[in-house]
Write a protein that holds these residues in place. Structure first.
Motif, PDB file in Angstrom:
ATOM      1  N   UNK A 176     -33.054  64.758   8.495  1.00  0.00           N
ATOM      2  CA  UNK A 176     -34.189  65.392   9.177  1.00  0.00           C
ATOM      3  C   UNK A 176     -35.047  64.335   9.877  1.00  0.00           C
ATOM      4  N   UNK A 177     -35.168  63.169   9.247  1.00  0.00           N
ATOM      5  CA  UNK A 177     -35.906  62.069   9.887  1.00  0.00           C
ATOM      6  C   UNK A 177     -35.244  61.675  11.215  1.00  0.00           C
ATOM      7  N   UNK A 178     -33.927  61.532  11.195  1.00  0.00           N
ATOM      8  CA  UNK A 178     -33.225  61.207  12.439  1.00  0.00           C
ATOM      9  C   UNK A 178     -33.452  62.312  13.482  1.00  0.00           C
ATOM     10  N   UNK A 179     -33.363  63.565  13.013  1.00  0.00           N
ATOM     11  CA  UNK A 179     -33.545  64.678  13.939  1.00  0.00           C
ATOM     12  C   UNK A 179     -34.954  64.692  14.518  1.00  0.00           C
ATOM     13  N   UNK A 180     -35.939  64.349  13.702  1.00  0.00           N
ATOM     14  CA  UNK A 180     -37.318  64.364  14.193  1.00  0.00           C
ATOM     15  C   UNK A 180     -37.501  63.369  15.332  1.00  0.00           C
ATOM     16  N   UNK A 181     -36.751  62.254  15.274  1.00  0.00           N
ATOM     17  CA  UNK A 181     -36.856  61.295  16.381  1.00  0.00           C
ATOM     18  C   UNK A 181     -36.283  61.896  17.660  1.00  0.00           C
ATOM     19  N   UNK A 182     -35.102  62.537  17.547  1.00  0.00           N
ATOM     20  CA  UNK A 182     -34.523  63.155  18.749  1.00  0.00           C
ATOM     21  C   UNK A 182     -35.412  64.287  19.270  1.00  0.00           C
ATOM     22  N   UNK A 183     -36.133  64.929  18.361  1.00  0.00           N
ATOM     23  CA  UNK A 183     -37.026  66.016  18.780  1.00  0.00           C
ATOM     24  C   UNK A 183     -38.065  65.513  19.779  1.00  0.00           C
ATOM     25  N   UNK A 184     -38.502  64.267  19.602  1.00  0.00           N
ATOM     26  CA  UNK A 184     -39.578  63.734  20.455  1.00  0.00           C
ATOM     27  C   UNK A 184     -39.072  62.706  21.474  1.00  0.00           C
ATOM     28  N   UNK A 185     -37.936  62.067  21.182  1.00  0.00           N
ATOM     29  CA  UNK A 185     -37.453  60.989  22.060  1.00  0.00           C
ATOM     30  C   UNK A 185     -35.945  61.146  22.249  1.00  0.00           C
ATOM     31  N   UNK A 186     -35.554  62.208  22.917  1.00  0.00           N
ATOM     32  CA  UNK A 186     -34.131  62.552  23.016  1.00  0.00           C
ATOM     33  C   UNK A 186     -33.313  61.433  23.647  1.00  0.00           C
ATOM     34  N   UNK A 187     -33.858  60.803  24.662  1.00  0.00           N
ATOM     35  CA  UNK A 187     -33.086  59.795  25.400  1.00  0.00           C
ATOM     36  C   UNK A 187     -33.461  58.360  25.017  1.00  0.00           C
ATOM     37  N   UNK A 188     -34.214  58.203  23.961  1.00  0.00           N
ATOM     38  CA  UNK A 188     -34.555  56.851  23.509  1.00  0.00           C
ATOM     39  C   UNK A 188     -34.166  56.692  22.041  1.00  0.00           C
ATOM     40  N   UNK A 189     -32.991  56.143  21.739  1.00  0.00           N
ATOM     41  CA  UNK A 189     -32.530  56.073  20.347  1.00  0.00           C
ATOM     42  C   UNK A 189     -33.168  54.945  19.547  1.00  0.00           C
ATOM     43  N   UNK A 190     -34.035  54.147  20.158  1.00  0.00           N
ATOM     44  CA  UNK A 190     -34.694  53.096  19.385  1.00  0.00           C
ATOM     45  C   UNK A 190     -35.836  53.713  18.584  1.00  0.00           C
ATOM     46  N   UNK A 191     -35.756  53.596  17.254  1.00  0.00           N
ATOM     47  CA  UNK A 191     -36.736  54.224  16.368  1.00  0.00           C
ATOM     48  C   UNK A 191     -37.558  53.136  15.678  1.00  0.00           C
ATOM     49  N   UNK A 192     -38.853  53.050  15.958  1.00  0.00           N
ATOM     50  CA  UNK A 192     -39.665  51.976  15.380  1.00  0.00           C
ATOM     51  C   UNK A 192     -40.159  52.264  13.965  1.00  0.00           C
ATOM     52  N   UNK A 193     -39.846  53.434  13.414  1.00  0.00           N
ATOM     53  CA  UNK A 193     -40.464  53.827  12.138  1.00  0.00           C
ATOM     54  C   UNK A 193     -39.823  53.187  10.918  1.00  0.00           C
ATOM     55  N   UNK A 194     -38.572  52.768  10.984  1.00  0.00           N
ATOM     56  CA  UNK A 194     -37.912  52.135   9.833  1.00  0.00           C
ATOM     57  C   UNK A 194     -37.543  50.697  10.182  1.00  0.00           C
ATOM     58  N   UNK A 195     -37.592  49.857   9.174  1.00  0.00           N
ATOM     59  CA  UNK A 195     -37.155  48.466   9.298  1.00  0.00           C
ATOM     60  C   UNK A 195     -37.892  47.721  10.403  1.00  0.00           C
ATOM     61  N   UNK A 196     -39.079  48.183  10.779  1.00  0.00           N
ATOM     62  CA  UNK A 196     -39.791  47.573  11.894  1.00  0.00           C
ATOM     63  C   UNK A 196     -39.143  47.904  13.219  1.00  0.00           C
ATOM     64  N   UNK A 197     -38.120  48.728  13.191  1.00  0.00           N
ATOM     65  CA  UNK A 197     -37.395  49.125  14.388  1.00  0.00           C
ATOM     66  C   UNK A 197     -35.903  49.077  14.142  1.00  0.00           C
ATOM     67  N   UNK A 198     -35.205  50.125  14.547  1.00  0.00           N
ATOM     68  CA  UNK A 198     -33.743  50.132  14.429  1.00  0.00           C
ATOM     69  C   UNK A 198     -33.190  51.109  15.457  1.00  0.00           C
TER      70      UNK A 198
END
Length: 584
Positions: free
Chosen positions: A46-68
């Motif tokens: 669900x966490x991964x999905x929440x990122x796509x919900x807001x940033x569909x075309x940007x797979x860089x997620x800053x919320x874990x590991x300082x960014x991944x």
């Protein structure tokens, strides 16, 4: 058991509509109650999905590991959850995707089993798939939605692979490739390992059946067409998942192996044996002698028996050396509950022959016995999950989310200790970044990759490796802008006090404490250089995986088969029923 005793009065199976309604009746109420949300990985997906919900075309997620980069995990199920979440929210979006998978699975088992046995037996196999203990644990304990999705898609693709190998017609090739692409877009490990374990026996079978049903294929033709399918599948998946392979090449998995119970010797560690083999197998354990007997006695079933046996041996984890021999270093990266799941799926066609015999021999008593064994297997898995919860018990995380979403607080990074899989739930709704995460393969921070520890929130469960990783992160708290640590396990508090952290607040009637490092500076964006996906990779990631699944749906729904793919072949051989005409 004689062949005569197995002869069937009819080869007609139970309609797929009835089987799907049964699957809805069994799993629907559990999904409506959102029971899968308590599984270990559900919050991560669900966490991964929440990122796509807001940033569909940007797979860089800053919320874990300082960014991944989320390109390190195939996105299909996450993106479908994100799409559904626009209408029903993230949690029910997860349930809808899970329901779709639970319906695709018996369809796939039915079509896969038809390759090996007759229509009636295949329908029994499909019913059995609804009640598998291995499925119940993956859905309601482990939360491995991508694994079950990829398995269901793989099973649906294999009959087209079989048909293409025998006939050389292009429509089965197109449909098989389309579904295979969608399966790989759902889960890479299932594609790499599972498809081989499933596909090789089917390839072998298509060579055995090359002259059935009016076909006149040669052995060389079957081999060449199988190779063509494999090469095309590999090329297309390289295209669809190109950002994943780019990320993998840039950051191959060289971090320290992380221990997992599925790699235990199940004899020496009985709890792991129960959790990863006995409970998932359930009543299928009673059928093991028959699987060996029937699978070896019938030449047609031998490829399936061999594939099932190898898969089962790998699924036994460290109980046998087979997994290490076959997988090499990959053995230390993989987990093995999925192999047991695949083994149970491969066992179903053979066990369905036994089920048919029981029904024919004992009629209602046989049906009742099989129903009790099936329901008992499913219920035992749920009961085991309830009595041995894999995640943390629910507690109120809203105060933590509210605190971290304060603009003055979200400028800093945070940790949770003792939160278990609730960490992923917190991070889904918190705007701030954490140096922890719940997808090990994506980690880039050296304080994490240098130790054989999974997550910081579970540090103590990884022994010295876990605590060393936590100490390393605390030592570099200023570097990462780490100011807040929420603690739900007092085990960690002496370490925090010794490291200079201050207990500042308490939540949830004292269950959660907040520790702060007041002199930590605001978090800065970390420089991960070339590990950040390019804009082009983000666009491809946002389009191709979902497009592959839509194309698969279109191909199956709107491109009619010349004949039903994978239709076989009475097994065991039956004598056609005589047709009696009314005397006039």
């Amino acid at each position: 058991m004689s062949t005569k005793s197995q002869s069937l009065p009819t080869s007609r199976g139970i309609p797929i509509t009835v089987i799907l309604l049964l699957a809805i009746a069994v799993h629907g109420p559990l999904l409506l109650m959102k029971i899968p949300l308590d599984s270990y990985d559900a919050n991560t997906h669900i966490f991964f999905a929440s990122h796509y919900e807001h940033h569909w075309f940007n797979p860089w997620n800053p919320k874990w590991y300082g960014g991944f980069s989320q390109t390190t995990y195939p996105p299909l199920t996450h993106q479908w959850i994100a799409l559904f979440s626009n209408f029903v929210g993230l949690n029910y979006g997860y349930m809808l995707v899970q329901l779709a998978v639970l319906l695709l699975l018996p369809v796939g088992v039915l079509r896969y089993a038809r390759l090996w046995v007759n229509e009636r037996q295949a329908s029994y196999a499909a019913i059995g798939s609804v009640f598998l203990g291995s499925l119940a644990l993956l859905v309601y304990q482990a939360g491995q939605l991508p694994t079950t999705a990829a398995a269901a898609l793989t099973l649906n693709a294999l009959p087209y692979f079989y048909d293409w190998n025998r006939s050389g017609r292009f429509l089965p090739l197109i449909k098989g490739l389309a579904i295979a692409m969608a399966g790989a877009a759902a889960h890479h490990v299932t594609f790499i390992f599972g498809s081989i374990l499933f596909a090789l026996p089917v390839w072998w079978l298509s060579g055995m059946d090359r002259k059935k049903d009016g076909e006149n294929a040669t052995v060389a033709g079957v081999v060449v067409r199988g190779l063509i399918f494999s090469v095309l599948t590999g090329v297309l998946i390289l295209v669809v998942l190109a950002p994943y392979f780019i990320a993998f090449m840039a950051n191959p998995i060289t971090q320290m192996p992380i221990p997992h119970g599925s790699r235990d010797n199940y004899i020496l560690v009985p709890h792991s044996g129960l959790n990863f083999w006995i409970v998932p197998m359930g009543a299928l354990l009673l059928g093991l002698p028959y699987i060996f007997f029937k699978g070896s006695a019938e030449s047609r079933l031998r490829p399936l028996l061999i594939g099932w046996y190898v898969t089962t041996m790998i699924g036994l984890g460290g109980t046998t050396p087979v997994g290490k021999w076959l997988l090499g270093r990959a053995y230390e990266i993989l987990t093995y509950e999925r192999f047991t799941f695949w083994a149970t799926l491969m066992a179903l066609p053979i066990v369905s022959v036994l089920a048919t015999y029981i029904v024919d021999r004992w009629a209602r008593k046989g049906i009742v016995a099989l129903a009790l064994l099936s329901v008992g297997t499913f219920a035992a898995a749920l009961a085991w999950n309830a009595s041995n919860p894999i995640g943390s018990s629910n507690f109120d995380v809203k105060p933590v989310i509210t605190f971290m979403n304060n603009p003055d607080h979200s400028r800093f990074r945070y940790l949770t200790l003792g939160f278990g899989n609730e960490f992923a739930r917190v991070s889904t709704y918190v705007n701030a970044s954490s140096v922890d995460g719940d997808y090990n393969s994506a980690r880039l921070l050296p304080e994490l990759t240098a130790y054989g520890s999974g997550q910081l929130y579970n540090s103590k469960y990884f022994g010295a490796a876990g605590m060393e990783a936590l100490r390393a992160i605390l030592k570099h708290a200023d570097q990462y802008g780490l100011r807040y640590i929420f603690v739900r396990d007092r085990y960690y508090e002496p370490l925090l006090a010794f490291a200079g952290w201050r207990h500042s607040e308490t939540y949830d009637d004292g269950a959660v404490t907040l520790w702060t490092k007041d002199d930590a500076p605001p978090a800065k964006k970390l420089d991960f250089g070339t590990f950040v996906p390019t804009e082009t990779q983000g666009i491809l990631w946002g389009i191709l995986p979902v497009a592959s699944s839509l194309f698969a749906l279109f191909a199956v729904a709107f491109l009619p088969d010349r004949r039903r793919a994978g239709e076989t072949l009475e097994f065991p051989a039956t004598t056609p029923e005589p047709i009696y005409r009314e005397a006039k």
